[in-house]
Every structure is written in C-alpha cells, then in structure tokens.
Motif scaffolding. Structure first.
Motif, PDB file in Angstrom:
ATOM      1  N   ASN A   5     -20.737 -47.438  29.057  1.00 29.13           N
ATOM      2  CA  ASN A   5     -22.285 -47.645  29.447  1.00 29.13           C
ATOM      3  C   ASN A   5     -22.865 -46.751  28.140  1.00 29.13           C
ATOM      4  O   ASN A   5     -23.881 -46.913  28.126  1.00 29.13           O
ATOM      5  CB  ASN A   5     -22.591 -46.832  30.758  1.00 29.13           C
ATOM      6  CG  ASN A   5     -21.973 -47.981  31.753  1.00 29.13           C
ATOM      7  OD1 ASN A   5     -21.883 -49.176  31.605  1.00 29.13           O
ATOM      8  ND2 ASN A   5     -22.040 -47.379  32.936  1.00 29.13           N
ATOM      9  N   ASP A   6     -22.201 -45.812  27.371  1.00 33.92           N
ATOM     10  CA  ASP A   6     -22.877 -44.917  26.467  1.00 33.92           C
ATOM     11  C   ASP A   6     -22.664 -45.709  25.129  1.00 33.92           C
ATOM     12  O   ASP A   6     -23.233 -45.256  24.068  1.00 33.92           O
ATOM     13  CB  ASP A   6     -22.332 -43.630  26.484  1.00 33.92           C
ATOM     14  CG  ASP A   6     -22.520 -42.824  27.566  1.00 33.92           C
ATOM     15  OD1 ASP A   6     -23.690 -43.008  28.212  1.00 33.92           O
ATOM     16  OD2 ASP A   6     -21.788 -42.087  27.912  1.00 33.92           O
ATOM     17  N   ARG A   7     -22.340 -46.772  25.027  1.00 38.00           N
ATOM     18  CA  ARG A   7     -21.918 -47.569  23.469  1.00 38.00           C
ATOM     19  C   ARG A   7     -23.219 -48.370  23.498  1.00 38.00           C
ATOM     20  O   ARG A   7     -24.109 -48.456  24.150  1.00 38.00           O
ATOM     21  CB  ARG A   7     -20.613 -48.452  23.636  1.00 38.00           C
ATOM     22  CG  ARG A   7     -19.493 -47.722  24.074  1.00 38.00           C
ATOM     23  CD  ARG A   7     -18.183 -48.608  24.131  1.00 38.00           C
ATOM     24  NE  ARG A   7     -17.741 -48.933  22.797  1.00 38.00           N
ATOM     25  CZ  ARG A   7     -16.914 -49.717  22.410  1.00 38.00           C
ATOM     26  NH1 ARG A   7     -16.263 -50.384  23.320  1.00 38.00           N
ATOM     27  NH2 ARG A   7     -16.360 -50.106  21.105  1.00 38.00           N
ATOM     28  N   GLY A   8     -23.355 -48.375  22.270  1.00 38.12           N
ATOM     29  CA  GLY A   8     -24.576 -49.380  21.804  1.00 38.12           C
ATOM     30  C   GLY A   8     -25.505 -48.719  21.163  1.00 38.12           C
ATOM     31  O   GLY A   8     -26.514 -49.092  20.793  1.00 38.12           O
ATOM     32  N   PHE A   9     -25.461 -47.302  20.555  1.00 37.48           N
ATOM     33  CA  PHE A   9     -26.251 -46.609  20.076  1.00 37.48           C
ATOM     34  C   PHE A   9     -26.246 -46.408  18.653  1.00 37.48           C
ATOM     35  O   PHE A   9     -24.900 -46.572  18.002  1.00 37.48           O
ATOM     36  CB  PHE A   9     -26.200 -44.961  20.438  1.00 37.48           C
ATOM     37  CG  PHE A   9     -26.867 -45.006  21.921  1.00 37.48           C
ATOM     38  CD1 PHE A   9     -27.950 -44.472  22.200  1.00 37.48           C
ATOM     39  CD2 PHE A   9     -25.865 -45.028  23.177  1.00 37.48           C
ATOM     40  CE1 PHE A   9     -28.632 -44.359  23.413  1.00 37.48           C
ATOM     41  CE2 PHE A   9     -26.416 -45.113  24.305  1.00 37.48           C
ATOM     42  CZ  PHE A   9     -27.745 -44.726  24.593  1.00 37.48           C
TER      43      PHE A   9
END
Length: 189
Positions: A37-41
């Motif tokens: 869920n922390d990916r995509g930054f």
C-alpha cells in the motif's frame, strides 16, 4: 536526469529510471521494506494518482524543396529531413512500429486534444493537446515496464517525432495538494 537526454532512446531510460523505479520501489529511503500500500510514491511524499501518460507529436517527413533542400550542399540532397513542428506540418496519420526482437507490429492512431490534454508551449514550438498516447497503469508494474520496453524495441520515438510529453497527477500528503506534472522532450530538426 532530464538534462542528460541526448537522443530519443534516452527517453525510455529516463521514464524507467525517473518514473517507474521510484513508483514501484520496494524499500523506503532508509532501507525498510515497503508495504504494498506504500508503493506509488515519487520523492517519498507525492503519490501518483492514476497512471502515467506518454504522448508523442509527429511531423510529416518532407521538406520545402524551394527553400530547405536547394540551400543544402549536394551531398545532403535526397536525405530525409523533418521540419520544425507546426500545425501545418503535423503528422496525424496512423503509423506502425515493429518490435525488433519479436517482430510484432503495433499501429498507433492519433487522438485529438479534446480527448487528451491542454496545449503546451515549448522552446522549439507550441504543441496541441492531441497526439499518439500511451498509458502506463499505476497498478501493474509488469505491464508498465513491458510497455516501455515495447516502445523502445519498436522505436516508437523515431525521426518523425517532434515531441514526447510525459504526464501524471500526484497527491502530496504533506500539503494536501494535487499536482499535475508534465515533462516535455523536444526533438530538434
């Protein structure tokens, strides 16, 4: 770095390194593992919303024989040339790329500005909102990387490419703001 782009093939490496690598990172800046869920930054505080779009604008492969060609030395005559992008010299006709490894072909069709984005002003020319667009989905790393590889192997950016725009929307959690980012790569004649 954006400033290190010297030839069309460098664009693919930039998209992979500057966009896809941080977007699909598996560890934080301190080495701790990321939860899915922390990916995509990008830059640890800007989360990509949606995906990334690559958009290409092309020019017709022709020259003004009364002006351009006659002024060239005789050894350069007959060599194809690409004029500076303008609405009158824009090529919106479909084109086909062929993957250099698999031999698979892809036909690209033009989408007008109403379907895509806004007009953009560059250093070399001004560009309408239309173009030949490719979408890299945020939720599918394998598909995004495969698409960039296919674009590279098929020479999606070629001698008729006038500009490539890479765009995405992100949300900054620290400031509570959305940002639209667009990076323009222009190819000189």
């Amino acid at each position: 770095r954006h400033a290190d782009i010297r030839q069309p093939s460098d664009i693919y490496a930039w998209v992979s390194g500057a966009i896809l690598d941080p977007l699909y990172a598996s560890t934080w800046y301190n080495g701790d593992a990321m939860d899915a869920n922390d990916r995509g930054f990008l830059s640890q505080s800007n989360r990509i919303v949606g995906g990334v779009q690559l958009r290409q604008l092309r020019v017709k492969q022709s020259c003004d024989t009364d002006g351009d060609i006659k002024s060239y030395p005789s050894f350069a005559r007959g060599v194809p040339c690409e004029p500076v992008y303008s609405s009158g010299k824009a090529d919106t006709s479909a084109f086909t790329t062929t993957n250099s490894l698999s031999g698979a072909s892809t036909t690209w069709t033009y989408s007008d500005g109403d379907e895509l984005l806004f007009n953009r002003e560059g250093r070399i020319s001004d560009y309408p909102g239309g173009g030949f667009a490719v979408y890299l989905p945020f939720a599918d790393e394998a598909a995004s990387r495969a698409t960039v590889s296919e674009l590279s192997l098929g020479r999606w950016v070629d001698d008729q490419t006038a500009a490539v725009l890479v765009s995405f929307t992100s949300f900054n959690f620290n400031e509570g703001l959305f940002a639209y980012t667009e990076v323009l790569f222009e190819m000189g004649p």
